[in-house]
Design a protein around this motif. Structure first.
Motif, short mmCIF file in Angstrom:
data_model
loop_
_atom_site.label_atom_id
_atom_site.label_comp_id
_atom_site.label_asym_id
_atom_site.label_seq_id
_atom_site.Cartn_x
_atom_site.Cartn_y
_atom_site.Cartn_z
N VAL A 37 -16.50 2.18 -1.54
CA VAL A 37 -15.71 3.36 -1.21
C VAL A 37 -14.69 3.05 -0.10
O VAL A 37 -13.53 3.47 -0.15
N ILE A 38 -15.10 2.26 0.87
CA ILE A 38 -14.23 1.98 2.02
C ILE A 38 -12.98 1.18 1.65
O ILE A 38 -12.01 1.15 2.41
N ASP A 39 -12.99 0.53 0.48
CA ASP A 39 -11.78 -0.19 0.04
C ASP A 39 -10.58 0.75 -0.06
O ASP A 39 -9.44 0.32 0.12
N PHE A 40 -10.84 2.02 -0.36
CA PHE A 40 -9.72 2.96 -0.53
C PHE A 40 -9.05 3.28 0.79
O PHE A 40 -7.84 3.08 0.91
N PRO A 41 -9.79 3.75 1.83
CA PRO A 41 -9.08 3.96 3.10
C PRO A 41 -8.45 2.69 3.66
O PRO A 41 -7.33 2.74 4.15
N VAL A 42 -9.15 1.57 3.58
CA VAL A 42 -8.60 0.35 4.19
C VAL A 42 -7.37 -0.11 3.41
O VAL A 42 -6.36 -0.52 4.00
N SER A 43 -7.39 -0.03 2.07
CA SER A 43 -6.21 -0.41 1.29
C SER A 43 -5.06 0.55 1.56
O SER A 43 -3.90 0.13 1.66
N ASN A 44 -5.36 1.84 1.69
CA ASN A 44 -4.31 2.81 2.05
C ASN A 44 -3.62 2.40 3.35
O ASN A 44 -2.40 2.43 3.45
N LEU A 45 -4.43 2.02 4.33
CA LEU A 45 -3.86 1.65 5.63
C LEU A 45 -3.04 0.37 5.50
O LEU A 45 -1.92 0.29 6.00
N SER A 46 -3.59 -0.62 4.81
CA SER A 46 -2.88 -1.88 4.64
C SER A 46 -1.57 -1.66 3.89
O SER A 46 -0.52 -2.16 4.30
N ASN A 47 -1.62 -0.87 2.82
CA ASN A 47 -0.40 -0.58 2.06
C ASN A 47 0.60 0.24 2.88
O ASN A 47 1.80 0.22 2.61
N SER A 48 0.11 0.99 3.87
CA SER A 48 0.98 1.77 4.74
C SER A 48 1.51 0.92 5.88
O SER A 48 2.12 1.45 6.81
#
Lengths: 372, 379
Positions: A37-48
């Motif tokens: 599940v945490i891949d989503f917030p962390v990927s969002n941040l990285s992509n941002s």
């Protein structure tokens, strides 16, 4: 460009899932067979383009620590960026002390040393897609002190029951943050995501600790709402899931079997990163029947799989039938076994009981490592 | 752990022209294989699994993709402090002009300075275009036990196939007495796998002598090995038992992919103790649609299957639309098969789109149809 650091909070006293959470925090739950599940917030941040990320963990940190490692798989610059795991004292004698504010307060020296002007705080148990940099810009333009992200739902009476909702005025000002009592289908579900200046954040934590040892960030915001300009921003996106109980965990996975929905969450311009396990492709043997399912790599499939999500390295035996189920990594569904509406946790083996069918509204759950 | 006892040099400069359009823009070692891999993942993973820390990759033909792919070596865990994967294309030097690699031996000769830095006892020379899993450490053990000057890995082939290979004729103890390149009348069926262990000091001396020999073609098989035999050196044949394939043609590349469907095949990629590592794709898990049929197939992450797949291997990001039929075929990365299209006994190259209702290949064809360009749909 605004300088931003981020906090991913993986523990929240409001959410608890029996069984699965005995082994790992919700952020470390398997999602769609391949992700956590945490891949989503962390990927969002990285992509941002936000590459200073603190992940707060209080209980069972092993699987999160192993999965996040030092963040190299999230496309974060190894020198300029940093993915940091921060721990806090967990008060097991009384969980009401385990607030987010206490976790941040325990790590205040680190927060104070951050050189960034803004902080984004986002939860480890929600799955959605968001450009946090765009949200911070929106926050700056609005002149608000604190911005909260919310999801407009028409199912507040049945879903998001453990969440908070925002009471907004016409100017999107937040009048109150309160628990969703389920009385209204239409409501603004708070996505546990905050944007503010680093200084505001530090002041709020210190103030909260002064007023009550069991205050969370939401409590202090409620008390300060006349002093601070707190506003809501509605999240725009076709998929939002809060994972807070067995049903929401199961349904948030299953919803993505609808390919038209999944293809909105997974787009080539917004990759979701995760850690590779170098498993080989899926081998479908002669006689395999697979319909409407998502299968992660490393599986050997000899039986039938319908409307299911199968994790990495799962074995589905000859003549086995798997329907409407969530089978987590490395489990075995033996020859001729029939399962329906089940969550099979990692490394479990269903071999000797030939029928596992949940007849209740909730899916069944088989514990990690168990032999059935 | 610093261990420079043996370093590996992978020869990856060849075009592999018999693979036709598949190697128009990439060297053969970079060609995709087995759903998610590239051919060069096999020797690189073998090195990592055999405990070899330093790997030189000699590139020449169309090296851009290959160079960036192997550089650093992180995908194979070879990015340790003491080790690494080093991309070695031909280079201009203070005392010589930029010269292309004239042959397999010359590629090593031009990098003597690179190897000298590490002062290894042994050098392992590998080919970057074979599919196999092998423990090079075992081979080194054999080399040492036999106090050989060089050891060459060999595999037993059929008498009929033997004329296509470099054949080693050995005595009763496995010592090589004669080497014949593609003999018309083979005396043995032990084929060279293009895998050599040399004592570095010895090889270095031979390479320096070979460099200035105008008559030499600067090739290991044609020049270095015969020279060593002529000098009476001890060359041992190390017999490898297991899966090994030179995927030099479209048909053999197709067949090697098909071998993955065979449960009895010795090529097992699902082996936790000898993983083949590759680059990490960010595609989501494979989606098998409500009306799909997936029967005897090898399908990887990022594929989206709505149609029918039988006896086929489907690579990362490939798309099989509703009503499409894919039989006895290989769909390379990001290829797509349109609604109602039929693909039979084909190898569909990377990114190729087969339009709605199109039919490519046929069940009765002698050889595999390579589809390297988009195929228009039939309205």
């Amino acid at each position: 460009m605004a300088s931003i650091f981020a906090i991913v909070n993986t523990s929240n006293v409001r959410y608890h899932i029996d069984g699965l959470e005995d082994y790992r925090p919700i952020g470390a739950f398997s999602f769609l067979g391949r992700y956590r599940v945490i891949d989503f917030p962390v990927s969002n941040l990285s992509n941002s383009n936000i590459d200073r990320i603190q992940v707060y963990v209080s209980q069972n940190p092993r699987s999160l620590a192993e999965h996040l490692s030092y963040g190299q798989h999230y496309n974060i610059n190894a020198k300029r960026g940093k993915l940091q795991l921060l721990f806090n004292q967990d008060s097991r004698f009384n969980p009401i002390y385990n607030t987010d504010v206490r976790a941040y307060h325990d790590n205040m020296d680190i927060i104070e040393r951050m050189q960034q002007d803004y902080v984004v705080i986002t939860p480890g148990n929600w799955v959605f897609k968001a450009d946090f940099r765009a949200l911070v810009n929106q926050h700056i333009e609005s002149g608000a002190d604190v911005t909260l992200l919310y999801h407009r739902t028409e199912k507040g009476d049945t879903e998001y029951r453990a969440c908070n909702v925002l009471e907004l005025n016409r100017q999107k000002g937040v009048n109150q943050i309160k628990p969703n009592d389920g009385s209204k289908p239409n409501c603004n579900v708070f996505m546990d995501t905050f944007i503010m200046k680093k200084e505001t954040f530090i002041d709020l934590i210190n103030e909260a600790m002064k007023r009550s040892s069991i205050f969370g960030l939401v409590d202090i915001l409620n008390q300060e709402r006349d002093v601070l300009d707190i506003r809501g921003i509605q999240h725009k996106g076709s998929y939002v899931a809060c994972i807070y109980d067995v049903r929401s965990y199961y349904e948030s996975n299953m919803a993505l079997l609808d390919y038209s929905l999944a293809s909105k969450l997974f787009t080539s311009d917004w990759p979701i990163y995760t850690q590779t396990t170098d498993s080989c492709p899926v081998h479908y043997f002669k006689g395999a029947v697979v319909k409407n399912s998502m299968i992660a790599n490393g599986c050997n499939i000899r039986g039938t799989v319908e409307n299911s999500i199968i994790g990495r390295g799962v074995e589905i035996g000859e003549g086995a039938v798997v329907k409407d189920s969530l089978v987590l990594g490395h489990s075995v569904i033996g020859k001729g076994v029939h399962i329906e509406r089940q969550i099979i946790d990692k490394w479990a083996q269903v071999l000797n009981v030939k029928d596992l069918v949940s007849t209740s509204e909730l899916p069944g759950y088989i514990r990690r490592n168990d032999i059935i | 752990m610093a261990n420079n006892e043996m370093l590996a040099m992978i020869l990856a400069g060849g075009r592999g022209s018999r693979l036709k359009d598949l190697t128009n823009k990439v060297a053969k070692p970079a060609v995709s294989f087995g759903g998610k891999y590239r051919i060069v993942d096999f020797p690189l993973s073998n090195c990592a699994n055999s405990g070899i820390n330093i790997v030189g990759v000699l590139t020449q033909y169309e090296p851009v993709l290959l160079n960036s792919y192997v550089a650093g070596g992180r995908n194979w865990g070879l990015d340790t402090r003491d080790g690494g994967v080093f991309v070695l294309p031909p280079r201009e030097k203070a005392d010589s002009n930029l010269n292309v690699y004239r042959g397999t031996a010359d590629a090593i000769t031009q990098n003597i300075d690179f190897i000298d830095q590490y002062d290894p006892e042994y050098v392992l020379v590998l080919s970057g275009d074979h599919i196999y899993k092998m423990n090079y450490h075992q081979m080194l053990k054999f080399h040492r036990e036999n106090k050989a000057d060089a050891t060459i890995a060999v595999i037993s082939v059929t008498m009929r196939e033997a004329s296509r290979f470099g054949i080693m004729n050995t005595d009763g103890e496995g010592r090589i007495v004669e080497f014949e390149e593609k003999p018309a009348h083979p005396k043995s069926t032990l084929a060279s796998m293009g895998i050599y262990i040399f004592n570095w000091k010895e090889l270095r001396r031979l390479l320096v002598a070979d460099r200035d020999n105008d008559k030499s073609s600067h090739d290991f098989g044609k020049d270095i090995i015969p020279t060593m035999l002529g000098e009476g050196r001890k060359l041992m044949a190390y017999e490898f038992k297991g899966y090994w394939k030179d995927v030099g043609t479209v048909d053999s590349l197709w067949q090697a992919n098909m071998d993955l469907l065979d449960e009895k095949s010795e090529l097992d990629l699902d082996d936790n103790h000898w993983r083949i590592y590759t680059e990490d794709a960010t595609e989501f898990p494979q989606v098998i649609g409500p009306d799909a049929v997936v029967d005897e197939a090898y399908v990887t992450q990022g594929c989206h299957v709505e149609g029918t797949i039988r006896r086929s291997v489907v690579f990362t990001g490939a798309d099989v639309k509703t009503g499409a039929q894919v039989c006895d075929s290989v769909l390379m990365p990001d290829s797509s098969v349109g609604e109602g299209a039929k693909v039979i006994r084909c190898l569909v190259a990377n990114g190729v789109k087969i339009g709605k209702g199109a039919v490519v290949g046929s069940a009765g064809s002698d050889s595999i149809t390579l589809v390297a360009k988009d195929v228009k749909g039939v309205e």
